[in-house]
Design an enzyme around this catalytic site. Sequence first.
Site, PDB file in Angstrom:
ATOM      1  N   LYS A  23       1.891  -5.196  -2.635  1.00 54.31           N
ATOM      2  CA  LYS A  23       3.323  -4.896  -2.598  1.00 54.31           C
ATOM      3  C   LYS A  23       4.084  -6.170  -2.986  1.00 54.31           C
ATOM      4  O   LYS A  23       4.639  -6.885  -2.146  1.00 54.31           O
ATOM      5  CB  LYS A  23       3.726  -4.354  -1.217  1.00 54.31           C
TER       6      LYS A  23
ATOM      7  N   TYR B  29       6.308  -8.053  -0.005  1.00 52.43           N
ATOM      8  CA  TYR B  29       7.324  -7.483   0.876  1.00 52.43           C
ATOM      9  C   TYR B  29       6.818  -6.202   1.525  1.00 52.43           C
ATOM     10  O   TYR B  29       5.759  -5.673   1.184  1.00 52.43           O
ATOM     11  CB  TYR B  29       8.623  -7.222   0.108  1.00 52.43           C
TER      12      TYR B  29
ATOM     13  N   LEU C 201       0.114   1.773  -5.221  1.00 53.96           N
ATOM     14  CA  LEU C 201       0.353   1.225  -3.888  1.00 53.96           C
ATOM     15  C   LEU C 201      -0.172   2.209  -2.835  1.00 53.96           C
ATOM     16  O   LEU C 201       0.120   3.401  -2.912  1.00 53.96           O
ATOM     17  CB  LEU C 201       1.861   1.012  -3.667  1.00 53.96           C
TER      18      LEU C 201
ATOM     19  N   GLU D 168       1.472   6.981  -9.908  1.00 51.75           N
ATOM     20  CA  GLU D 168       2.446   7.173  -8.821  1.00 51.75           C
ATOM     21  C   GLU D 168       3.841   7.172  -9.429  1.00 51.75           C
ATOM     22  O   GLU D 168       3.989   7.200 -10.655  1.00 51.75           O
ATOM     23  CB  GLU D 168       2.287   6.068  -7.773  1.00 51.75           C
TER      24      GLU D 168
HETATM   25  C1  LIG Z   1       5.305   1.604  -6.286  1.00 49.51           C
HETATM   26  C2  LIG Z   1       5.402   2.285  -4.962  1.00 49.51           C
HETATM   27  N1  LIG Z   1       4.516   3.242  -4.648  1.00 49.51           N
HETATM   28  C3  LIG Z   1       4.565   3.904  -3.480  1.00 49.51           C
HETATM   29  C4  LIG Z   1       5.541   3.630  -2.551  1.00 49.51           C
HETATM   30  C5  LIG Z   1       5.575   4.380  -1.245  1.00 49.51           C
HETATM   31  O1  LIG Z   1       5.073   3.588  -0.205  1.00 49.51           O
HETATM   32  P1  LIG Z   1       5.500   3.842   1.329  1.00 49.51           P
HETATM   33  O2  LIG Z   1       5.186   5.264   1.610  1.00 49.51           O
HETATM   34  O3  LIG Z   1       4.649   2.906   2.082  1.00 49.51           O
HETATM   35  O4  LIG Z   1       6.963   3.552   1.405  1.00 49.51           O
HETATM   36  C6  LIG Z   1       6.489   2.627  -2.811  1.00 49.51           C
HETATM   37  C7  LIG Z   1       7.512   2.308  -1.830  1.00 49.51           C
HETATM   38  O5  LIG Z   1       8.391   1.517  -2.050  1.00 49.51           O
HETATM   39  C8  LIG Z   1       6.411   1.931  -4.049  1.00 49.51           C
HETATM   40  O6  LIG Z   1       7.279   0.953  -4.349  1.00 49.51           O
END
Ligand SMILES: Cc1ncc(COP(=O)(O)O)c(C=O)c1O
Length: 285
Positions: free
Chosen positions: A146, A32, A202, A178
Amino acid sequence: MATIYLNGEYLADDQPCISPLDRGFIFGDGIYEVIPVYNDHLFRLDEHLQRLDNSLANVSITTSLSHQDWRGLLEELISRNDGGDQSVYLQVTRGVAARDHAFPSDIKPTIFAMSNPLKPVAAEVHEHGVSAVSMEDIRWKYCHIKAIALLPNILLRQQALDAGAVEAILIRDGEVTEGAASNLFIVRDGVIITPPKGPLLLPGITRDLVLELAQQAGIPCREAGITADELKHADEVWLTSSTKEILPVTRLDDQAVGNGRPGPLWQRLIKLYQDYKRHYNGQET
Ligand SMILES: Cc1ncc(COP(=O)(O)O)c(C=O)c1O
């Protein structure tokens, strides 16, 4: 009533239309994206679509949609949901087949997208910051994908909420990876530090933008491992995500971060971020 997109059609969101044999439902076999929309404009769409391509390639799902097709269908969805500021969610699963772990041959992916109003971050969050708790990172080792299978993230986030915090900061083998749904930054001695990209986190679109903005402004920043102890003694801690932007963490594990108030480098970055948003696509709001 909201409009959703499913396999080429725009439908009312209460129309039942996904098979229970969809592998997304049965196995969590899909990926997603979440893309913020400001003033009708998809924010950093190219970057999100590049990450979508990477996630799809990593799980061997192919679609016939080009980036231009994605842009067209998402813009149509946004407009059918009255435009403005929205949060677009799109999901691609491997498709519908009899339940079997092996990839079915000749299967068509299920392509779904919805869009919801994007709530701005409350002013008091920016004024006071948020609380977080550190927890063991119990997830798998392909966190760069993701994936829609988010059970560990959900359990971790709920544990954080039950502890009165808004996010879980995850530690694997003594190092911070994270948040449960966000990337993490610390500030130490005037330097912004975030863990390097790799399979354990991610590659956040917001994370990249924060680094880009800091570099442009000449603020020292580094991608480097952060130990649990460095996290504990950081001058500032931030969480980033597409819908929450940059959140200052002012309490961590029931202790104040720095002086317990959003720090000076967060103040600079959130301003740079808001300015960037305003100028994106040449809009001035
Ligand atoms: C596990 C995880 N890390 C980091 C992020 C941040 O990613 P982004 O800045 O692309 O929203 C998300 C966003 O949903 C996430 O689910």
